[in-house]
Motif scaffolding. Structure first.
Motif, PDB file in Angstrom:
ATOM      1  N   THR A 363      47.904  24.304  71.756  1.00 35.49           N
ATOM      2  CA  THR A 363      49.105  25.059  72.160  1.00 35.49           C
ATOM      3  C   THR A 363      49.614  25.485  70.841  1.00 35.49           C
ATOM      4  OG1 THR A 363      50.274  23.032  71.752  1.00 35.49           O
ATOM      5  CG2 THR A 363      49.652  23.582  74.107  1.00 35.49           C
ATOM      6  N   ARG A 367      47.536  28.017  67.630  1.00 34.49           N
ATOM      7  CA  ARG A 367      46.535  27.063  68.525  1.00 34.49           C
ATOM      8  C   ARG A 367      46.138  25.855  67.877  1.00 34.49           C
ATOM      9  NH1 ARG A 367      48.223  28.682  73.472  1.00 34.49           N
ATOM     10  NH2 ARG A 367      47.354  30.705  74.060  1.00 34.49           N
ATOM     11  N   PHE A 371      48.119  19.724  73.605  1.00 37.50           N
ATOM     12  CA  PHE A 371      49.126  19.648  74.796  1.00 37.50           C
ATOM     13  C   PHE A 371      49.788  18.128  74.568  1.00 37.50           C
ATOM     14  CE2 PHE A 371      50.630  19.186  79.282  1.00 37.50           C
ATOM     15  CZ  PHE A 371      51.766  19.824  78.980  1.00 37.50           C
ATOM     16  N   PHE A 402      48.051  28.255  79.301  1.00 41.52           N
ATOM     17  CA  PHE A 402      47.356  28.090  77.997  1.00 41.52           C
ATOM     18  C   PHE A 402      46.486  29.068  77.349  1.00 41.52           C
ATOM     19  CE2 PHE A 402      47.460  23.311  79.557  1.00 41.52           C
ATOM     20  CZ  PHE A 402      48.799  23.245  78.840  1.00 41.52           C
TER      21      PHE A 402
END
Length: 430
Positions: A363, A367, A371, A402
């Motif tokens: 995330t 990135r 999560f 995502f």
């Protein structure tokens, strides 16, 4: 005189005279000879296109005699049909407006019927008062250039065909992988009396076989087994382990359905099968459902082999993990220890099982973050009290969000008791 070992000075008077003599010899070529033997074609035409002068180079290319050309044919007579059309519609009008035109690709006809690709440049010669007198044209042989362009075109077409073939091969491979992937999963889930079930499988890439798996099936008239797990690795090898794991757990459930016993059997099979050379293992949660028609509740007993803990979503809006401590990866050690955990699902409660593709999704803008368990717990709490189908739909939407941060396959299995008595307590066939 130069001393021994010394080079003559090129700027000495004698050397300068010798150089001048060489250049003078080179310049003895007459302008006419230079015109006739130039490495390109020259011709001059009247304003109506009649050829008034043409050099030997161009005549040799055409394979024609001077007497048959000069004063007898026009410049357009040397062109192909397409060239004539282009000359009338584009070349000639532009030449009249601009007074010159450069580098136009055309083809000229040879006497024997052959064609030569050429680049043509023309300029209008004008008199002292500005009136146009004649057109001077230079013709460059473009056969080597045309051959090069043709080769580039062939290479481009070959590359395009290779790309189309690769795309077709990839599509066929993806279709085959999709069929094989489906064969590793149950076509439908067994209906459990008094319960609802929902599943979702998300492949991270259509070009790879995933190793996630799940199942739900009857053991006897009153109990049902379920499992969800993730095999180490991807591709055909992982698919083989997935298939072996599913059928081993189903066979173990028929022999001794207790969660610890089933995982112990699977551990033994995987360790013996992959003990040398290419070790393979998996994480898995295996459990038993015992619905009670009298109370409307369902007793759940599970054991975990290194798998992320299941989530309990209660009807009162609370959510928490169902811990299964001490569970080792299945297939790593010859004698692994597994521990049972138990809970009861009442009306409106849901048990959610998932693989780590969910919690390990990347995330953030870069990135760089995962999560994680806490974020999943917070998300699940917002959907506590909802049906299994609604919970799976919510998590599916989360997976969609995502995007390219989803690196691993994800499997979801939600089992719950409806908030109202809408699901009949009929027995499912074994």
């Amino acid at each position: 005189m130069c001393r021994t070992g010394q080079q003559p000075d090129p700027h000495e008077p004698d050397n300068e005279k010798a150089s001048d003599a060489v250049f003078a010899a080179l310049l003895e070529d007459s302008a006419e000879e230079l015109y006739e033997s130039a490495p390109c074609g020259y011709l001059s035409t009247l304003m109506d296109g009649t050829i008034a002068k043409i050099n030997t180079t161009l005549l040799n290319w055409l394979g024609m005699e001077r007497d048959a050309v000069v004063g007898r044919i026009r410049f357009t007579d040397l062109l192909t049909v397409g060239g004539k059309l282009y000359h009338e519609t584009h070349f000639a009008p532009l030449l009249r407006m601009q007074g010159e035109i450069n580098g136009i690709a055309l083809e000229i006809k040879q006497a024997d019927g052959g064609r030569i690709p050429v680049l043509i440049s023309s300029v209008v010669k004008r008199g002292s008062t500005g009136e146009p007198l004649l057109i001077r044209t230079t013709v460059f042989d473009a056969r080597d250039r045309r051959a090069y362009e043709d080769e580039l075109l062939r290479a481009r077409k070959a590359a395009e065909e290779a790309r189309r073939q690769a795309e077709a091969d990839r599509a066929r491979l993806q279709d085959a992988l999709a069929v094989l992937q489906q064969s590793l999963l149950p076509a439908t889930l067994t209906a459990v009396p008094g319960m609802e079930a929902a599943v979702h499988y998300r492949a991270a890439s259509p070009d790879r076989l995933g190793g996630d798996f799940y199942d739900l099936f009857p053991i006897d008239g009153g109990r049902f087994a379920f499992f969800l797990g993730d095999v180490c690795g991807k591709g055909p090898e992982a698919a083989a382990v997935t298939s072996l794991t599913r059928y081993t757990l189903r066979a173990a459930a028929l022999h001794d359905p207790e969660p610890v016993s089933a995982l112990t059997t699977l551990n033994r099979v995987l360790h013996e099968r992959y003990t040398s050379g290419d070790p393979r293992y998996c994480t898995v949660i295996y459990g038993i459902l015992e619905p009670d028609p009298a109370t409307g509740q369902v007793t759940v007993r599970i054991a975990s082999g290194g798998h992320p803990p299941a989530l309990l979503l209660r009807a009162d809006g609370k959510a928490d993990y169902l811990p299964t401590p001490g569970g080792l990866l299945v297939g790593v050690l010859p004698n692994a220890t597994f521990v049972t955990a138990a809970t009861v699902l009442a009306r409106g409660d849901t048990l959610l099982l998932y693989t780590d593709g969910l919690t390990e999704a990347r995330t953030g803008e870069d990135r760089a973050d995962l999560f994680g368990d806490e974020a999943l717990l917070g998300f699940a709490a917002g959907h506590a009290g909802e049906s299994p189908q609604a919970v799976v739909q919510a998590v599916t939407g989360l997976l969609d969000g995502f995007g390219d941060g989803l690196d691993d396959d994800t499997a979801l299995l939600a089992l719950g008791v409806p908030a109202s008595a809408s699901v009949p307590w009929t027995e499912a066939s074994a």
